[in-house]
Design an enzyme around this catalytic site. Structure first.
Site, PDB file in Angstrom:
ATOM      1  N   GLU A  93      28.398  18.284 -19.118  1.00  0.00           N
ATOM      2  CA  GLU A  93      27.050  18.648 -19.572  1.00  0.00           C
ATOM      3  C   GLU A  93      26.597  19.953 -18.939  1.00  0.00           C
ATOM      4  O   GLU A  93      26.616  20.102 -17.717  1.00  0.00           O
ATOM      5  CB  GLU A  93      26.053  17.529 -19.187  1.00  0.00           C
ATOM      6  CG  GLU A  93      24.618  17.871 -19.518  1.00  0.00           C
ATOM      7  CD  GLU A  93      23.667  16.696 -19.312  1.00  0.00           C
ATOM      8  OE1 GLU A  93      23.955  15.830 -18.451  1.00  0.00           O
ATOM      9  OE2 GLU A  93      22.639  16.640 -20.018  1.00  0.00           O
TER      10      GLU A  93
ATOM     11  N   TYR B 223      34.152   7.789 -23.864  1.00  0.00           N
ATOM     12  CA  TYR B 223      34.041   6.597 -23.016  1.00  0.00           C
ATOM     13  C   TYR B 223      34.970   5.534 -23.587  1.00  0.00           C
ATOM     14  O   TYR B 223      34.728   5.039 -24.696  1.00  0.00           O
ATOM     15  CB  TYR B 223      32.585   6.108 -22.986  1.00  0.00           C
ATOM     16  CG  TYR B 223      31.627   7.260 -22.732  1.00  0.00           C
ATOM     17  CD1 TYR B 223      31.328   7.656 -21.430  1.00  0.00           C
ATOM     18  CD2 TYR B 223      31.083   7.979 -23.800  1.00  0.00           C
ATOM     19  CE1 TYR B 223      30.486   8.744 -21.207  1.00  0.00           C
ATOM     20  CE2 TYR B 223      30.241   9.068 -23.578  1.00  0.00           C
ATOM     21  CZ  TYR B 223      29.948   9.446 -22.286  1.00  0.00           C
ATOM     22  OH  TYR B 223      29.127  10.530 -22.070  1.00  0.00           O
TER      23      TYR B 223
ATOM     24  N   ASP C 274      20.002  19.529 -15.602  1.00  0.00           N
ATOM     25  CA  ASP C 274      20.672  18.299 -16.064  1.00  0.00           C
ATOM     26  C   ASP C 274      22.145  18.641 -16.254  1.00  0.00           C
ATOM     27  O   ASP C 274      22.526  19.193 -17.273  1.00  0.00           O
ATOM     28  CB  ASP C 274      20.007  17.857 -17.380  1.00  0.00           C
ATOM     29  CG  ASP C 274      20.558  16.542 -17.913  1.00  0.00           C
ATOM     30  OD1 ASP C 274      21.346  15.893 -17.201  1.00  0.00           O
ATOM     31  OD2 ASP C 274      20.189  16.182 -19.048  1.00  0.00           O
TER      32      ASP C 274
ATOM     33  N   HIS D  30      19.806  17.540 -25.929  1.00  0.00           N
ATOM     34  CA  HIS D  30      18.357  17.304 -26.042  1.00  0.00           C
ATOM     35  C   HIS D  30      17.657  18.517 -25.459  1.00  0.00           C
ATOM     36  O   HIS D  30      18.258  19.301 -24.723  1.00  0.00           O
ATOM     37  CB  HIS D  30      17.965  16.028 -25.278  1.00  0.00           C
ATOM     38  CG  HIS D  30      18.470  15.980 -23.863  1.00  0.00           C
ATOM     39  ND1 HIS D  30      17.841  16.602 -22.821  1.00  0.00           N
ATOM     40  CD2 HIS D  30      19.588  15.409 -23.319  1.00  0.00           C
ATOM     41  CE1 HIS D  30      18.525  16.393 -21.700  1.00  0.00           C
ATOM     42  NE2 HIS D  30      19.604  15.688 -21.974  1.00  0.00           N
TER      43      HIS D  30
ATOM     44  N   HIS E 122      24.063   4.647 -18.660  1.00  0.00           N
ATOM     45  CA  HIS E 122      22.917   4.803 -17.759  1.00  0.00           C
ATOM     46  C   HIS E 122      23.180   4.197 -16.382  1.00  0.00           C
ATOM     47  O   HIS E 122      22.253   3.733 -15.710  1.00  0.00           O
ATOM     48  CB  HIS E 122      21.651   4.196 -18.386  1.00  0.00           C
ATOM     49  CG  HIS E 122      21.114   5.013 -19.514  1.00  0.00           C
ATOM     50  ND1 HIS E 122      20.217   4.532 -20.427  1.00  0.00           N
ATOM     51  CD2 HIS E 122      21.360   6.293 -19.878  1.00  0.00           C
ATOM     52  CE1 HIS E 122      19.932   5.490 -21.314  1.00  0.00           C
ATOM     53  NE2 HIS E 122      20.623   6.556 -20.998  1.00  0.00           N
TER      54      HIS E 122
ATOM     55  N   GLU F 131      26.293  18.299 -24.132  1.00  0.00           N
ATOM     56  CA  GLU F 131      26.882  17.262 -23.292  1.00  0.00           C
ATOM     57  C   GLU F 131      27.752  16.254 -24.036  1.00  0.00           C
ATOM     58  O   GLU F 131      27.403  15.082 -24.133  1.00  0.00           O
ATOM     59  CB  GLU F 131      25.793  16.531 -22.512  1.00  0.00           C
ATOM     60  CG  GLU F 131      24.601  16.034 -23.332  1.00  0.00           C
ATOM     61  CD  GLU F 131      23.626  15.231 -22.475  1.00  0.00           C
ATOM     62  OE1 GLU F 131      24.068  14.284 -21.800  1.00  0.00           O
ATOM     63  OE2 GLU F 131      22.423  15.546 -22.485  1.00  0.00           O
TER      64      GLU F 131
ATOM     65  N   ARG G 178      32.119  12.909 -19.248  1.00  0.00           N
ATOM     66  CA  ARG G 178      31.069  13.701 -19.907  1.00  0.00           C
ATOM     67  C   ARG G 178      31.036  15.050 -19.209  1.00  0.00           C
ATOM     68  O   ARG G 178      31.248  15.128 -17.989  1.00  0.00           O
ATOM     69  CB  ARG G 178      29.702  13.000 -19.820  1.00  0.00           C
ATOM     70  CG  ARG G 178      28.583  13.801 -20.487  1.00  0.00           C
ATOM     71  CD  ARG G 178      27.294  12.990 -20.748  1.00  0.00           C
ATOM     72  NE  ARG G 178      26.666  12.457 -19.563  1.00  0.00           N
ATOM     73  CZ  ARG G 178      26.743  11.190 -19.169  1.00  0.00           C
ATOM     74  NH1 ARG G 178      27.423  10.299 -19.885  1.00  0.00           N
ATOM     75  NH2 ARG G 178      26.138  10.781 -18.068  1.00  0.00           N
TER      76      ARG G 178
ATOM     77  N   ASP H 194       0.817  -1.215   0.000  1.00  0.00           N
ATOM     78  CA  ASP H 194       0.000   0.000   0.000  1.00  0.00           C
ATOM     79  C   ASP H 194       0.854   1.270   0.000  1.00  0.00           C
ATOM     80  O   ASP H 194       0.419   2.330   0.435  1.00  0.00           O
ATOM     81  CB  ASP H 194      -0.976  -0.006   1.187  1.00  0.00           C
ATOM     82  CG  ASP H 194      -0.256  -0.148   2.511  1.00  0.00           C
ATOM     83  OD1 ASP H 194       0.983  -0.336   2.499  1.00  0.00           O
ATOM     84  OD2 ASP H 194      -0.922  -0.050   3.555  1.00  0.00           O
TER      85      ASP H 194
ATOM     86  N   HIS I 212      26.708   8.885 -28.217  1.00  0.00           N
ATOM     87  CA  HIS I 212      25.394   9.524 -27.995  1.00  0.00           C
ATOM     88  C   HIS I 212      25.364  10.911 -28.626  1.00  0.00           C
ATOM     89  O   HIS I 212      26.385  11.420 -29.074  1.00  0.00           O
ATOM     90  CB  HIS I 212      25.038   9.572 -26.500  1.00  0.00           C
ATOM     91  CG  HIS I 212      25.997  10.333 -25.628  1.00  0.00           C
ATOM     92  ND1 HIS I 212      26.059  11.713 -25.610  1.00  0.00           N
ATOM     93  CD2 HIS I 212      26.931   9.908 -24.744  1.00  0.00           C
ATOM     94  CE1 HIS I 212      26.971  12.091 -24.731  1.00  0.00           C
ATOM     95  NE2 HIS I 212      27.536  11.017 -24.205  1.00  0.00           N
TER      96      HIS I 212
ATOM     97  N   HIS J 228      14.276  15.008 -20.680  1.00  0.00           N
ATOM     98  CA  HIS J 228      14.304  14.935 -22.140  1.00  0.00           C
ATOM     99  C   HIS J 228      12.978  15.548 -22.567  1.00  0.00           C
ATOM    100  O   HIS J 228      11.969  14.858 -22.682  1.00  0.00           O
ATOM    101  CB  HIS J 228      14.455  13.486 -22.627  1.00  0.00           C
ATOM    102  CG  HIS J 228      15.768  12.885 -22.222  1.00  0.00           C
ATOM    103  ND1 HIS J 228      16.032  11.543 -22.257  1.00  0.00           N
ATOM    104  CD2 HIS J 228      16.921  13.459 -21.783  1.00  0.00           C
ATOM    105  CE1 HIS J 228      17.272  11.319 -21.847  1.00  0.00           C
ATOM    106  NE2 HIS J 228      17.828  12.470 -21.547  1.00  0.00           N
TER     107      HIS J 228
ATOM    108  N   ASP K 255      26.236  12.765 -13.069  1.00  0.00           N
ATOM    109  CA  ASP K 255      25.226  13.358 -13.936  1.00  0.00           C
ATOM    110  C   ASP K 255      23.972  13.455 -13.083  1.00  0.00           C
ATOM    111  O   ASP K 255      23.321  12.438 -12.808  1.00  0.00           O
ATOM    112  CB  ASP K 255      25.000  12.463 -15.165  1.00  0.00           C
ATOM    113  CG  ASP K 255      23.975  13.027 -16.138  1.00  0.00           C
ATOM    114  OD1 ASP K 255      23.227  13.952 -15.768  1.00  0.00           O
ATOM    115  OD2 ASP K 255      23.910  12.514 -17.276  1.00  0.00           O
TER     116      ASP K 255
HETATM  117  N1  GLY Z   1      20.754  12.759 -17.477  1.00  0.00           N
HETATM  118  C1  GLY Z   1      20.167  12.400 -18.678  1.00  0.00           C
HETATM  119  C2  GLY Z   1      20.837  12.989 -19.828  1.00  0.00           C
HETATM  120  O1  GLY Z   1      21.897  13.555 -19.678  1.00  0.00           O
HETATM  121  O2  GLY Z   1      20.340  12.984 -20.907  1.00  0.00           O
HETATM  122 MN    MN Z   2      21.236  15.387 -20.658  1.00  0.00          MN
HETATM  123 MN    MN Z   3      22.538  14.381 -17.830  1.00  0.00          MN
END
Ligand code: GLY
Ligand code: MN
Ligand code: MN
Length: 461
Positions: A431, A412, A271, A358, A243, A408, A429, A36, A354, A365, A260
């Protein structure tokens, strides 16, 4: 809360529905976690955008003449003792600037009449479970009364298209909220970086979850409701898992940490990614790759401005990263050829797989098309030199002032034959969040340092 902000957005939407259109929009359902216990409630982004209302079990009906009706939870003293305050339909119109409000229990009884005489019913397609069935039911009961003169809408249209376009360009209120979210998140990154170096200096073991706890503490202490997405705190080789989530990995001196993480503030996400040496000092190889990623980010930032295409920052990034991969020996020019070859054959993909950004907004996103609406349908075709597969290029969205996007780039390096060992398991990374302006872009996440010198200085402090 200022209801006029939401009233104006609803009026703008009403015009787009056409004089005889009607829009139906529920907020998000509550989600059971187990037994619950529910997950912490998060309203639907579209619903909040049009109302500023955060309670569950609420629906919005907007007609083309600009009239807004809400269905919400009725006042109920017993439930309010257990679950908290409910605004209720009597107080909702004045508080939220609505024309009318009813109990959610009246929805099935009221909706058929509200659809009567409308030409199109707009609702978000493929978003809310069973919404289509519910609307079909109301249309069906309206149709069953045609001999009494009811007129059933002949069109069903996707409300998301209209709202996505509205949400893509952020107004002043949204930009201010996102600036504040960016500041809080930047402070959280600083706090995690400093704690990490301090604990290692003091000889204490550090785990990823301890840095995650710092982030959360800083988010909440400044009024953020929750993280905007699952925070990534990745020590060492974990940074090469795109991820990865904050877990129990040991943070070792001499390795890099990739964080991140961004808070959500009053419905808006930030982000931010920073990659830093756990002990506060970059090694030579770490620094070489870090400077490369940073240079690629600077190149992307330099081309982010109104009038540029959404894909321009990505192309600028790829050019710098690909050249750098050749320069530092991640790619062997005897095998992969020139810079143009590396880009054409996408040989950089081994280390950068990647996109460079975005849309960012209420959702991390965020919604909004990535293609220029006026040019949809235009395509050009080419063959991928490596795989032979056909790639269809479509004209990307032209950036406008007030659009918000992330920038970003990353690198890697998984161990593989021919990859210099000194770079193995380094994941980087960087960003930042950018509001597009006429002349360029405003970076709203730079409250946390990004250069090698500034990061090292911060972590000594
Ligand atoms: N944290 C998700 C991205 O960087 O797209
Ligand atoms: Mn991002
Ligand atoms: Mn991110």
């Amino acid at each position: 809360m200022n209801p006029s902000l939401y009233t104006q957005r609803r009026a703008k939407l009403a015009k787009l529905l056409g004089p005889k259109g009607v829009a139906i929009l529920p907020t998000a359902p509550e989600q059971q976690r187990n037994s619950d216990s529910d997950f912490l409630y998060r309203f639907d982004s579209y619903f909040y955008y049009l109302t500023g209302f955060t309670e569950p079990k609420a629906w919005l009906v907007i007609t083309g003449d600009g009239k807004t009706t809400m269905f919400c939870q009725p006042k109920d003293m017993e439930r309010e003792i257990w679950d908290g305050f409910r605004l209720g339909p009597d107080a909702a119109p004045a508080q939220l600037g609505l024309d009318a409000a009813f109990s959610i229990a009246d929805l099935d009884q009221q909706l058929p009449a509200m659809l009567d005489g409308r030409d199109a019913v707009w609702y978000p397609f493929a978003t809310h479970k069973a919404l289509e069935t519910r609307i079909d039911g109301w249309l069906g009961s309206l149709r069953a009364r045609v001999r009494y003169g009811t007129l059933c809408p002949e069109q069903q249209r996707d409300l998301r298209g209209l709202l996505d376009e509205m949400r893509l360009v952020k107004d002043g209120h949204e930009q201010d909220t996102m600036r504040r979210a960016g500041q809080i998140s930047a402070g959280a990154h600083i706090r995690a970086m400093q704690l990490c170096a301090r604990m290692l200096r003091d000889g204490q073991p550090v785990r990823e979850y301890q840095l995650d706890a710092e982030l959360l503490h800083e988010f909440r202490r400044h009024g953020s409701q929750y993280p905007a997405y699952g925070s990534i705190v990745a020590a060492g080789a974990n940074a090469c898992v795109l991820h990865y989530r904050a877990d129990a990995g040991e943070v070792r001196s001499g390795e890099l940490v990739l964080i991140d993480a961004g808070c959500e503030l009053d419905g808006y996400a930030s982000d931010i990614t920073r990659t830093f040496p756990a002990n506060g000092t970059f090694t030579g190889p770490q620094r070489a790759l870090y400077e490369l990623v940073l240079a690629s980010q600077e190149a992307a930032i330099a081309v982010t401005r109104a009038g540029a295409r959404f894909t321009d920052p990505h192309q600028a990034t790829v050019k710098v990263l690909a050249q750098g991969m050749l320069d530092v020996g991640l790619l062997d020019k005897n095998k992969v050829g020139t810079l143009d070859d590396v880009i054409e054959k996408r040989a950089y993909f081994q280390f950068y797989m990647h996109r460079t950004g975005h849309w960012l907004g209420m959702d991390v996103h965020d919604c909004g098309g990535y293609l220029e609406p006026g040019e949809i349908g235009q395509t050009s075709e080419r063959k991928d030199a490596l795989t032979g597969e056909t790639i269809i290029d479509r004209p990307a969205r032209i950036l406008q002032p007030g659009m918000v996007l992330t920038i970003e780039p990353g690198l890697y390096v998984r161990p593989a034959a021919g990859v210099p060992e000194q770079f193995h398991n380094i994941g980087i990374r960087i960003e930042d969040d950018a509001i597009v302006t006429d002349a360029g872009c405003e970076l709203i996440s730079r409250g946390v340092p990004v250069t090698v010198q500034a990061i090292e200085a911060l972590m000594r402090g």
